[in-house]
Scaffold this motif. Structure first.
Motif: not given
Ligand SMILES: O[C@@H]1[C@@H](O)[C@H](O[C@@H]2CO[C@@H](O[C@@H]3CO[C@@H](O[C@@H]4CO[C@@H](O)[C@H](O)[C@H]4O)[C@H](O)[C@H]3O)[C@H](O)[C@H]2O)OC[C@H]1O
Length: 378
Positions: A171-172, A104-105, A186-188
Motif C-alpha cells: 500500500x505504499x 515499518x508502515x 510526496x509519494x501519495x
C-alpha cells in the motif's frame, strides 16, 4: 567505489570559479568559502544551524520551525562531503538513520521528513527532496572516503534507498511516477514540486544505482529537464512551489505561487548546467529569472504569481532567494545581470535571526557552486 565514468566525457568536469571571473581575489574567495562553513557549523549562536547530540550525532536545525527536516539533514550531508568533513557527515547520517529512517508502515524505507531535535518524530511521512539529496551525498561519501560497516556502508545505503524510491510497493507509493518519471511532492500524491527536480543528480544515479534501475534514472533526468522547462513561466522564468504534471501551478493550500520552495529552481539550473551543460533552455530560464529580479531590492522581495505580479507578503527568505539567483549565473548568458546577481551575493552576509536555516543552506550551496567547489566525486 570503482567508477567507470570519465570527467569531460559523461560530465563536464569543469568547475568555473565565477567569483574569480568577476574579479574577486583567490584569497578572498577561499576565506569566504571557509567563513561560510564556520558560520553555519561553528559556535556563533547568531548564525549556526548545526548542533550536536552526544558524541556521535549531529543535526541541522530549522531555526524558523524549530524542527529537524530530512531536507536539512540531507543538505548538511551534501555540505559536509563537499567540504571533506567526514566527521560531520557521519554524525548527521547517524542522527538521520537513528531517528528518521522508517522500518515499518506504508513509508517503510523512507525517512520521516520532520522530527524534534531530540529525535522524536513530528511526522510519519517523507519529503522526496530529502531522499534524493541523501542518495547523492551517500554516493559522494562512498567515492570520497570509502564504505565502512553499516550504516556507514554509504553506497549500499544509497542504492537501497533509490530502489525503494522507485519500487515502493502497495500500500505504499513510489516517490517518482513510474510512467512520466517525475518526482512527486510526496509519494501519495500525483503532482510535483519544480524545485525538487535535480536532473544532474539523476544522471549520476544512472551510473551508480543498481544496474536494473539505471535506465529509469537516465529517463528521469530528461523528464526533469523537460519539466523544468514547462513549469518555469515563459517570460519571468518563475516557477510555482507546487505544480501539476503539465507544469501549471497547483494552488493546493496556497502553494501555486513563486515562494520559498521555488527559489531552488534557479540554483538547480545553474548546477545542472555546470555539471552537465546539455540543456541550452536553462540559459534562457536563468536569464529571465535574473532579469525579473534585476530591479528589485532584497528588502522588498515578495511572494509573486509566476507571471510576476507581487503580493503584499514579503519573502520569508530574501537571502536564500538572492543566493539561488546568483547560482543561476552558472547557466546565464546575459553577463550583466549574471555579474550583478553574483556581486549581490558576495556583498550579503549569512543571515542571522530565527529564519536563518533555509537562507543559509541556500547561501552556502551558492558559495560552493560559484567558487567552483560544488563538485562531482566519482
Ligand atoms: O500527511 C502528508 C504530510 O506528511 C506531507 O508533508 C509534507 C512533507 O514535505 C514538506 O516539505 C518539506 C518542508 O518544506 C520544504 O522547505 C521549506 C521551505 O520553506 C522554508 O521556510 C522551510 O524552512 C523549508 O524547510 C522542503 O523542501 C520539504 O522537504 C511539506 O511541507 C509537508 O507538507 O504533506 C502532505 C500530507 O498529506
Amino acid at each position: 567505489m570503482t567508477s567507470t565514468i570519465k570527467q569531460g566525457a559523461y560530465y563536464t568536469g569543469q568547475y568555473r570559479n565565477l567569483f574569480a571571473e568577476y574579479g574577486y581575489s583567490e584569497a578572498d574567495i577561499a576565506k569566504k568559502v571557509q567563513d561560510t562553513w564556520d558560520a553555519l557549523f561553528g559556535e556563533d549562536e547568531s548564525t549556526k544551524i548545526y548542533y550536536e547530540l552526544g558524541e556521535d550525532k549531529g543535526y541541522l536545525l530549522d531555526t524558523g520551525n524549530i524542527d529537524v527536516r530530512s531536507e536539512g539533514m540531507s543538505y548538511g550531508m551534501m555540505m559536509a562531503v563537499q567540504y571533506d568533513r567526514q566527521d560531520i557527515f557521519d554524525k548527521l547520517w547517524n542522527w538521520t538513520y537513528s531517528y528518521m529512517y522508517m522500518t515499518e508502515g506504508i513509508h517503510k524505507g523512507y525517512f520521516a521528513w520532520s522530527c524534534q531535535p531530540d529525535g522524536t518524530r513530528n511526522a510519519q511521512g517523507p519529503a522526496p527532496d530529502g531522499e534524493e539529496y541523501f542518495a547523492l551525498a551517500l554516493f559522494f561519501a562512498s567515492n570520497r572516503w570509502g564504505d565502512r560497516e553499516a550504516p556507514y556502508n554509504y553506497s549500499q545505503q544509497a542504492k537501497d534507498l533509490l530502489r525503494t524510491c522507485i519500487h515502493q510497493q502497495p500500500p505504499g507509493f513510489p516517490m517518482w511516477n513510474p510512467d512520466n518519471k517525475l518526482i512527486k511532492f510526496v509519494p501519495e500524491v500525483e503532482f510535483s514540486d519544480p524545485s525538487y527536480h535535480l536532473p544532474h543528480y539523476y544522471e549520476l544515479f544512472a551510473l551508480w544505482a543498481y544496474e536494473e534501475d539505471r535506465q529509469f534514472w537516465k529517463e528521469a533526468a530528461q523528464a526533469s529537464r523537460d519539466y523544468i522547462h514547462i513549469s518555469c513561466h515563459p517570460e519571468t522564468g518563475l516557477a510555482a512551489e507546487y505544480a501539476h504534471y503539465d507544469g501549471t501551478p497547483n494552488h493546493v493550500r496556497g502553494f501555486g505561487y513563486f515562494f520559498s520552495d521555488s527559489y531552488r529552481v534557479a540554483a538547480n539550473i545553474g548546477l545542472d548546467f555546470e555539471w552537465f551543460g546539455v540543456d541550452p533552455r536553462q540559459q534562457d530560464i536563468a536569464n529571465r529569472i535574473q532579469a525579473f529580479f534585476a530591479d528589485k531590492h532584497p528588502d522588498d522581495y515578495r511572494r509573486y504569481t509566476i507571471e510576476g505580479e507581487p503580493f503584499e507578503e514579503k519573502s520569508l527568505h530574501p537571502v536564500g532567494l538572492l543566493a539561488t539567483n546568483a547560482q543561476a549565473s552558472l547557466a546565464a548568458s546575459d553577463q550583466e545581470t549574471a555579474k550583478a546577481a553574483v556581486d549581490l551575493l558576495w556583498n550579503t552576509p549569512v543571515r542571522t535571526g530565527e529564519r536563518r536555516y533555509y537562507d543559509n543552506c541556500l547561501y552556502i550551496f551558492a558559495i560552493l557552486a560559484l567558487s567552483g567547489n560544488y563538485r562531482i566525486y566519482a
